[in-house]
Design an enzyme around this catalytic site. Structure first.
Site, PDB file in Angstrom:
ATOM      1  CB  THR A  94      -1.323   0.207   1.474  1.00 51.99           C
ATOM      2  OG1 THR A  94       0.137  -0.119   2.664  1.00 51.99           O
ATOM      3  CG2 THR A  94      -1.544  -1.490   1.070  1.00 51.99           C
ATOM      4  CG  HIS A  96       1.364   2.791   5.575  1.00 50.34           C
ATOM      5  ND1 HIS A  96       0.937   4.130   6.915  1.00 50.34           N
ATOM      6  CD2 HIS A  96       2.293   2.239   6.995  1.00 50.34           C
ATOM      7  CE1 HIS A  96       1.322   3.546   8.207  1.00 50.34           C
ATOM      8  NE2 HIS A  96       1.795   2.864   7.490  1.00 50.34           N
TER       9      HIS A  96
END
Length: 158
Positions: A94, A96
């Protein structure tokens, strides 16, 4: 007066003399095996450069996003000649990864500039665990050397 020179410094170079320095280290615990290895390599190199064990402070935080606020707290004490940021961010599936890498890096830089204290940023940003393992020892040592050199540089400029 020589301000800059290319190439790595020899350990006997006075710019790597840590005998009079006080160093603060902030270690993220996320990816603990890697960050423990970074911290051990960093501490070992600081001692080899002459920094007294009693002049090394190590604090741990949960992850890379918490590193800047701990650095800021140490910088508030005004007793550290240099600080070191240690952590390991491994790319996942992701966005992130980018968020943590960018925000922790920006926070570390901001603390250094706001407090005019050198901060060696050894928060690894890697694609996988193998890359982290390959870098953990060298980057820990590099952070110690950068912190000592920059502390001495800023002292000589002042």
């Amino acid at each position: 007066m020589l301000i800059a020179e290319q190439g790595a410094l020899d350990a006997t170079d006075p710019r790597l003399n840590g005998k009079k320095l006080t160093i603060g280290i902030v270690q993220a615990r996320f990816n603990t095996d890697i960050t423990n290895a970074l911290a051990e390599a960093c501490r070992t190199e600081l001692l080899a450069l002459g920094v007294a064990e009693t002049n090394i402070t190590l604090v741990q935080v949960p992850g890379a996003l918490e590193v800047p606020v701990a650095l800021q707290s140490l910088a508030d004490n005004l007793k550290y000649d240099a600080l070191i940021a240690l952590g390991c961010i491994i790319r996942g599936e992701t966005y992130h990864f980018e968020l943590v890498a960018n925000e922790s890096g920006a926070g570390v830089s901001r603390v250094g500039l706001d407090y005019k204290v050198p901060i060696a940023n050894a928060i690894l940003t890697v694609e996988n665990i193998a890359q982290a393992v390959a870098r953990q020892t060298d980057k820990g040592r590099d952070a110690a050397r950068a912190a000592v050199e920059m502390a001495n540089l800023l002292e000589s400029i002042a």
